[in-house]
Design a protein around this motif. Structure first.
Motif, PDB file in Angstrom:
ATOM      1  N   ARG A 257      27.525   1.024  13.182  1.00 58.18           N
ATOM      2  CA  ARG A 257      27.917   0.283  11.983  1.00 58.18           C
ATOM      3  C   ARG A 257      29.379   0.506  11.609  1.00 58.18           C
ATOM      4  O   ARG A 257      29.714   0.953  10.512  1.00 58.18           O
ATOM      5  N   HIS A 258      30.256   0.159  12.556  1.00 62.01           N
ATOM      6  CA  HIS A 258      31.691   0.185  12.310  1.00 62.01           C
ATOM      7  C   HIS A 258      32.040  -1.059  11.486  1.00 62.01           C
ATOM      8  O   HIS A 258      31.324  -2.065  11.531  1.00 62.01           O
ATOM      9  N   ALA A 259      33.161  -0.999  10.771  1.00 68.03           N
ATOM     10  CA  ALA A 259      33.513  -2.079   9.832  1.00 68.03           C
ATOM     11  C   ALA A 259      33.485  -3.462  10.487  1.00 68.03           C
ATOM     12  O   ALA A 259      32.933  -4.417   9.922  1.00 68.03           O
TER      13      ALA A 259
ATOM     14  N   SER B  79      35.252   5.200  11.644  1.00 75.07           N
ATOM     15  CA  SER B  79      34.333   5.204  12.795  1.00 75.07           C
ATOM     16  C   SER B  79      35.047   4.899  14.106  1.00 75.07           C
ATOM     17  O   SER B  79      34.777   5.528  15.135  1.00 75.07           O
ATOM     18  N   CYS B  80      35.966   3.918  14.101  1.00 74.26           N
ATOM     19  CA  CYS B  80      36.630   3.548  15.354  1.00 74.26           C
ATOM     20  C   CYS B  80      37.512   4.687  15.888  1.00 74.26           C
ATOM     21  O   CYS B  80      37.779   4.740  17.095  1.00 74.26           O
ATOM     22  N   LEU B  81      37.956   5.590  15.005  1.00 70.63           N
ATOM     23  CA  LEU B  81      38.762   6.726  15.476  1.00 70.63           C
ATOM     24  C   LEU B  81      37.870   7.810  16.052  1.00 70.63           C
ATOM     25  O   LEU B  81      38.312   8.659  16.815  1.00 70.63           O
TER      26      LEU B  81
ATOM     27  N   PRO C   8      40.801  -1.354  16.458  1.00 71.10           N
ATOM     28  CA  PRO C   8      39.389  -1.134  16.782  1.00 71.10           C
ATOM     29  C   PRO C   8      39.175  -0.356  18.081  1.00 71.10           C
ATOM     30  O   PRO C   8      40.034  -0.334  18.957  1.00 71.10           O
ATOM     31  N   CYS C   9      37.984   0.253  18.166  1.00 71.93           N
ATOM     32  CA  CYS C   9      37.558   0.921  19.398  1.00 71.93           C
ATOM     33  C   CYS C   9      37.078  -0.167  20.379  1.00 71.93           C
ATOM     34  O   CYS C   9      37.027  -1.356  20.034  1.00 71.93           O
ATOM     35  N   ALA C  10      36.692   0.257  21.594  1.00 72.00           N
ATOM     36  CA  ALA C  10      36.287  -0.707  22.630  1.00 72.00           C
ATOM     37  C   ALA C  10      35.067  -1.519  22.196  1.00 72.00           C
ATOM     38  O   ALA C  10      34.993  -2.728  22.442  1.00 72.00           O
ATOM     39  N   MET C  11      34.101  -0.854  21.541  1.00 77.17           N
ATOM     40  CA  MET C  11      32.881  -1.573  21.126  1.00 77.17           C
ATOM     41  C   MET C  11      33.233  -2.710  20.162  1.00 77.17           C
ATOM     42  O   MET C  11      32.785  -3.855  20.341  1.00 77.17           O
ATOM     43  N   CYS C  12      34.043  -2.396  19.164  1.00 84.36           N
ATOM     44  CA  CYS C  12      34.388  -3.415  18.154  1.00 84.36           C
ATOM     45  C   CYS C  12      35.262  -4.510  18.774  1.00 84.36           C
ATOM     46  O   CYS C  12      35.074  -5.700  18.486  1.00 84.36           O
ATOM     47  N   ALA C  13      36.224  -4.108  19.612  1.00 89.68           N
ATOM     48  CA  ALA C  13      37.115  -5.094  20.232  1.00 89.68           C
ATOM     49  C   ALA C  13      36.315  -6.057  21.097  1.00 89.68           C
ATOM     50  O   ALA C  13      36.571  -7.265  21.119  1.00 89.68           O
TER      51      ALA C  13
HETATM   52 ZN   LIG Z   1      34.703   0.569  16.317  1.00 93.01          ZN
END
Ligand SMILES: [Zn+2]
Length: 370
Positions: free
Chosen positions: A232-234, A211-213, A309-314
């Protein structure tokens, strides 16, 4: 960059707050500055720090002192950022600064200062030729920045191996996250990306559905065989599982839905200091009675992610007060911790974690083995 080689050619590489630049090519930004009368220096510094603190240029000294060839000194003061493309435009200066310029009859000029804080004494000396900056060797004592012990390196590798195993299932490779309390080495929570592939059949190759990619893949109507979830990313699911664990282990200290944000914060701060005894059922602790403090979000925890991680997860991990992030593979298109952005170096945020890339032996790379 600090590299620590461990068994089987694993490595742990610190991902610094800013991208590496050659010593003589430090990035700069344009600023408006003015020569000032030394007797006004203290007043002007105080007023400017109130009007325009320049959070991202905290490393740049507000006042430059130059010794003149003919004797005497000249003081110049950094006022505010200037337009990068078009200089000498007085109208881009905030009104409060214009008022100050008029009041003290300042003659402004545009100059350059270094964009990032120096990370070594050599960089600091180089930067200060342009405009003085301050150099503070890292004072935060996050284990690992100055080298991992062998025992800790092995723990890092063990948890990353578990994350790698979690990232693979029969026909999919997804991102996986494991949240760990490094003070006990207990796994607090784990999760996988919640994506669904409907294209599983015998001998089908692995779908890489990280998802993050692909943070925007969920809105791509062409991906009819799969369902991507926008949120719902990890890492997000692991955070949710960690909160669920808190609610399970600390019933009664949970928060009412109707509690407003102020009460919410006060209650969390109170819970941070509360100490209760609970029976902990943990895969590694075998029903031991342990004295536990309800954690404040994920304060002090590490998270292991297979992909950066992507920006949202970070950003979610900033909110959670995570201590350290370890990832195995860079995310070249949307990675927020080294590849595209470096959220860990964003001065305006109220929490900063340390970031490490765990270098794997070639045979551990799931994209090579499939
Ligand atoms: Zn993500």
């Amino acid at each position: 960059m600090n590299k620590c080689e461990v068994k089987e050619h694993w490595g742990i590489v610190y991902v610094p707050d800013k991208p590496p630049f050659p010593l003589h090519q430090q990035p700069t930004v344009k600023v408006h500055a003015a020569v000032i009368d030394p007797k006004h220096a203290n007043t002007l510094v105080r007023k400017l720090n109130q009007i325009l603190p320049l959070e991202n240029l905290r490393h740049v000294k507000r006042v430059r002192k130059q010794v003149l060839d003919e004797g005497g000194i000249r003081l110049s003061m950094m006022l505010c950022l200037a337009d990068e493309s078009d200089d000498t435009q007085l109208e881009i200066i905030p009104q409060e600064i214009v008022d100050l310029i008029n009041l003290y009859k300042l003659e402004t000029f545009i100059t350059k200062v270094c964009k990032y804080a120096p990370i070594s004494k050599e960089e600091w000396i180089e930067q200060s030729k342009l405009w003085p900056t301050s150099y503070h060797p890292p004072t935060y004592n996050i284990s690992g920045i100055t080298g991992f012990s062998e025992e800790e390196s092995l723990s890092v590798c063990t948890f990353m191996k578990q994350a790698l195993d979690l990232s693979k299932c029969e026909c999919q490779i997804v991102n996986a996250a494991i949240i760990v309390d490094p003070s006990t080495n207990y796994i607090i929570a784990h999760a996988r990306d919640q994506v669904n592939s409907c294209s599983c059949f015998i001998n089908h190759e692995h779908d890489v559905m990280v998802s993050c990619l692909n943070p925007w893949q969920w809105c791509n109507e062409n991906s009819s065989s799969c369902s991507w979830h926008p949120l719902r990313h990890a890492a997000i699911v692991a955070i949710e599982n960690s909160s669920e664990r808190d609610r399970r282990l600390f019933p009664g200290s949970g928060l009412d839905e109707s509690t407003d944000h102020l009460e919410h914060d006060l209650m969390l701060k109170k819970q941070k200091t509360e100490c209760v005894k609970k029976e902990v059922v943990d895969s590694q602790s075998n029903n031991s009675l342990t004295e536990l403090t309800r954690p404040y979000l994920c304060t002090g925890y590490d998270i292991y992610l297979v992909w950066e991680p992507c920006a949202m997860c970070a950003m979610a991990l900033v909110h959670q007060r995570v201590k350290r992030i370890f990832y195995a593979f860079p995310n070249r298109k949307t990675g927020a911790l080294g590849s595209v952005d470096r959220l860990q170096g964003e001065k305006s945020l109220n929490h900063h974690y340390a970031v490490f890339q765990v270098m794997l032996p070639q045979e551990k790379n799931p994209l090579i083995n499939i």
